[in-house]
Write a protein that holds these residues in place. Structure first.
Motif, PDB file in Angstrom:
ATOM      1  N   LYS A  58      50.994  23.151  45.555  1.00  0.00           N
ATOM      2  CA  LYS A  58      50.120  24.277  45.236  1.00  0.00           C
ATOM      3  C   LYS A  58      50.293  24.859  43.826  1.00  0.00           C
ATOM      4  O   LYS A  58      49.358  25.477  43.310  1.00  0.00           O
ATOM      5  CB  LYS A  58      50.350  25.414  46.250  1.00  0.00           C
ATOM      6  CG  LYS A  58      50.154  25.009  47.706  1.00  0.00           C
ATOM      7  CD  LYS A  58      48.716  24.640  48.005  1.00  0.00           C
ATOM      8  CE  LYS A  58      48.522  24.355  49.499  1.00  0.00           C
ATOM      9  NZ  LYS A  58      47.136  23.962  49.806  1.00  0.00           N
ATOM     10  N   LEU A  59      51.479  24.687  43.228  1.00  0.00           N
ATOM     11  CA  LEU A  59      51.754  25.428  41.994  1.00  0.00           C
ATOM     12  C   LEU A  59      52.126  24.563  40.794  1.00  0.00           C
ATOM     13  O   LEU A  59      51.919  24.965  39.655  1.00  0.00           O
ATOM     14  CB  LEU A  59      52.900  26.435  42.231  1.00  0.00           C
ATOM     15  CG  LEU A  59      52.725  27.423  43.386  1.00  0.00           C
ATOM     16  CD1 LEU A  59      53.983  28.272  43.525  1.00  0.00           C
ATOM     17  CD2 LEU A  59      51.497  28.308  43.163  1.00  0.00           C
ATOM     18  N   ALA A  61      51.074  21.855  39.351  1.00  0.00           N
ATOM     19  CA  ALA A  61      50.051  21.348  38.423  1.00  0.00           C
ATOM     20  C   ALA A  61      49.724  22.354  37.329  1.00  0.00           C
ATOM     21  O   ALA A  61      49.500  21.972  36.168  1.00  0.00           O
ATOM     22  CB  ALA A  61      48.793  20.972  39.192  1.00  0.00           C
ATOM     23  N   LYS A  62      49.713  23.629  37.675  1.00  0.00           N
ATOM     24  CA  LYS A  62      49.331  24.629  36.671  1.00  0.00           C
ATOM     25  C   LYS A  62      50.390  24.782  35.581  1.00  0.00           C
ATOM     26  O   LYS A  62      50.105  25.313  34.500  1.00  0.00           O
ATOM     27  CB  LYS A  62      49.046  25.979  37.338  1.00  0.00           C
ATOM     28  CG  LYS A  62      50.249  26.738  37.848  1.00  0.00           C
ATOM     29  CD  LYS A  62      49.823  28.079  38.434  1.00  0.00           C
ATOM     30  CE  LYS A  62      51.016  28.915  38.895  1.00  0.00           C
ATOM     31  NZ  LYS A  62      50.611  30.205  39.477  1.00  0.00           N
ATOM     32  N   GLU A  63      51.621  24.329  35.867  1.00  0.00           N
ATOM     33  CA  GLU A  63      52.685  24.344  34.865  1.00  0.00           C
ATOM     34  C   GLU A  63      52.923  22.951  34.289  1.00  0.00           C
ATOM     35  O   GLU A  63      53.879  22.742  33.538  1.00  0.00           O
ATOM     36  CB  GLU A  63      53.990  24.866  35.481  1.00  0.00           C
ATOM     37  CG  GLU A  63      53.976  26.340  35.847  1.00  0.00           C
ATOM     38  CD  GLU A  63      53.976  27.242  34.627  1.00  0.00           C
ATOM     39  OE1 GLU A  63      54.411  26.794  33.548  1.00  0.00           O
ATOM     40  OE2 GLU A  63      53.536  28.406  34.757  1.00  0.00           O
ATOM     41  N   ASP A  64      52.055  21.999  34.656  1.00  0.00           N
ATOM     42  CA  ASP A  64      52.194  20.612  34.214  1.00  0.00           C
ATOM     43  C   ASP A  64      53.588  20.077  34.543  1.00  0.00           C
ATOM     44  O   ASP A  64      54.241  19.425  33.724  1.00  0.00           O
ATOM     45  CB  ASP A  64      51.923  20.498  32.706  1.00  0.00           C
ATOM     46  CG  ASP A  64      51.684  19.055  32.267  1.00  0.00           C
ATOM     47  OD1 ASP A  64      51.264  18.239  33.112  1.00  0.00           O
ATOM     48  OD2 ASP A  64      51.950  18.735  31.088  1.00  0.00           O
ATOM     49  N   LYS A 250      60.505  25.508  34.224  1.00  0.00           N
ATOM     50  CA  LYS A 250      59.221  25.649  34.917  1.00  0.00           C
ATOM     51  C   LYS A 250      59.426  25.824  36.421  1.00  0.00           C
ATOM     52  O   LYS A 250      58.790  26.665  37.056  1.00  0.00           O
ATOM     53  CB  LYS A 250      58.347  24.425  34.648  1.00  0.00           C
ATOM     54  CG  LYS A 250      57.807  24.330  33.235  1.00  0.00           C
ATOM     55  CD  LYS A 250      57.026  23.027  33.044  1.00  0.00           C
ATOM     56  CE  LYS A 250      56.511  22.888  31.618  1.00  0.00           C
ATOM     57  NZ  LYS A 250      55.778  21.606  31.426  1.00  0.00           N
ATOM     58  N   LEU A 254      58.470  29.010  38.932  1.00  0.00           N
ATOM     59  CA  LEU A 254      57.606  28.868  40.106  1.00  0.00           C
ATOM     60  C   LEU A 254      58.314  29.290  41.393  1.00  0.00           C
ATOM     61  O   LEU A 254      57.703  29.896  42.277  1.00  0.00           O
ATOM     62  CB  LEU A 254      57.110  27.430  40.214  1.00  0.00           C
ATOM     63  CG  LEU A 254      56.173  26.966  39.097  1.00  0.00           C
ATOM     64  CD1 LEU A 254      55.847  25.483  39.258  1.00  0.00           C
ATOM     65  CD2 LEU A 254      54.893  27.804  39.078  1.00  0.00           C
ATOM     66  N   SER A 257      58.141  33.027  41.942  1.00  0.00           N
ATOM     67  CA  SER A 257      56.799  33.565  41.716  1.00  0.00           C
ATOM     68  C   SER A 257      56.309  34.362  42.927  1.00  0.00           C
ATOM     69  O   SER A 257      56.810  34.193  44.042  1.00  0.00           O
ATOM     70  CB  SER A 257      55.816  32.423  41.443  1.00  0.00           C
ATOM     71  OG  SER A 257      55.680  31.607  42.601  1.00  0.00           O
ATOM     72  N   GLU A 259      53.666  33.857  44.546  1.00  0.00           N
ATOM     73  CA  GLU A 259      53.112  32.914  45.510  1.00  0.00           C
ATOM     74  C   GLU A 259      54.195  32.366  46.454  1.00  0.00           C
ATOM     75  O   GLU A 259      53.980  32.233  47.657  1.00  0.00           O
ATOM     76  CB  GLU A 259      52.436  31.754  44.776  1.00  0.00           C
ATOM     77  CG  GLU A 259      51.198  32.141  43.995  1.00  0.00           C
ATOM     78  CD  GLU A 259      51.493  32.485  42.544  1.00  0.00           C
ATOM     79  OE1 GLU A 259      50.569  32.377  41.716  1.00  0.00           O
ATOM     80  OE2 GLU A 259      52.654  32.866  42.231  1.00  0.00           O
TER      81      GLU A 259
END
Length: 276
Positions: A58-59, A61-64, A250, A254, A257, A259
């Motif tokens: 879920k998370l 990908a947004k932080e590559d 990273k 996450l 976070s 989330e």
């Protein structure tokens, strides 16, 4: 998962510390990591691998961030694999355990970010309340140094035993001063404790193994570790010198976070508690 009574996270102020990402080792060690390769993280199955799975799906990908989760069933291999470089990080342990492990094994694992607390509890298949524990009953304990001391402290806090005044973080049954019920103690590897419930009168079980065995710490335990001022928060850890790895930074971000906090609260409903 059965719904359980929520434990407030406000009491976790002390355990909620996120460790700084300053390097404790050489930049050379950090530079070896390829920021484009997957970060392999060793983890206990429940809840650690589940939480990492949520981050991965879920998370990340947004932080590559490319994340690979490798599950282990014991408390030794994740650290030795991290030390050897077989994995880039691990997520399964608390600070007292790590301190003891590093001292005994001459390893250099360091914490990066504290994520959650798993309350340790006393469970039984033979009795329904603590007062029913009979004289001479057999109680199983985790056999690693810090968790055995933690288990004995839980028994002492609930009036089953009294520990000697100088009993510390490495206490064993030899440090019991008074044992009014003449309890017998069976020391087992932590992962085996849920399976021992049919053979003993009660067992002190680590939260992750309790949840994995479909036991609810908040509902099924006869006695449960308090959350307030608890030093046993579980964290992301790496070999010293790898704190600057951008993938680690990273993942630490996450794992702490909003989330992930919501995921832990919704998924475990008090059996696992966010510590940030």
């Amino acid at each position: 998962m059965r719904k359980t009574t929520k434990i407030t996270t406000a009491a976790l102020a002390v355990g909620a510390l996120t460790f700084g990402l300053t390097a404790c080792g050489s930049d050379k060690d950090s530079a070896k990591a390829d920021p484009d390769s997957p970060l392999v993280v060793a983890a206990s199955s429940v809840p650690h691998a589940q939480i990492l799975g949520f981050v991965k799906d879920k998370l990340a990908a947004k932080e590559d961030l490319k994340l690979e989760v490798k599950e282990f069933t014991d408390y030794v291999t994740p650290n030795t694999a991290t030390q050897s470089g077989e994995v880039g990080a691990n997520y399964f342990q608390h600070k007292p355990y790590l301190d003891d492990f590093n001292k005994k094994n001459k390893t250099t694992i360091v914490p990066v970010a504290t994520v959650h607390l798993e309350p340790l509890g006393l469970y039984s298949k033979k009795i329904e309340k603590l007062a029913d524990l009979k004289n001479g009953a057999t109680v199983a304990l985790p056999n690693d140094t810090t968790n055995e001391a933690r288990a004995l402290k839980l028994l002492a806090e609930n009036g089953l035993i009294t520990l000697k005044p100088d009993a510390g973080a490495d206490a064993t049954p030899k440090d019991i001063a008074e044992n009014p019920k003449k309890l017998t103690f069976k020391e087992l590897e932590a992962a085996q404790l849920p399976r021992s419930l049919g053979d003993v009168d009660a067992a002190v079980i680590n939260g992750n193994y309790a949840v994995e065995a479909k036991l609810s710490p908040a509902k099924d335990s006869l006695a449960l570790e308090a959350a307030a001022n608890n030093p046993y928060g579980n964290f992301l850890a790496v070999k010293e010198g790898n704190e600057k790895d951008p993938r680690v930074a990273k993942l630490a971000k996450l794992l702490t976070s909003p989330e992930v906090k919501k995921f832990i609260e919704d998924e475990y409903d008090g059996s696992v508690i966010p510590a940030f």
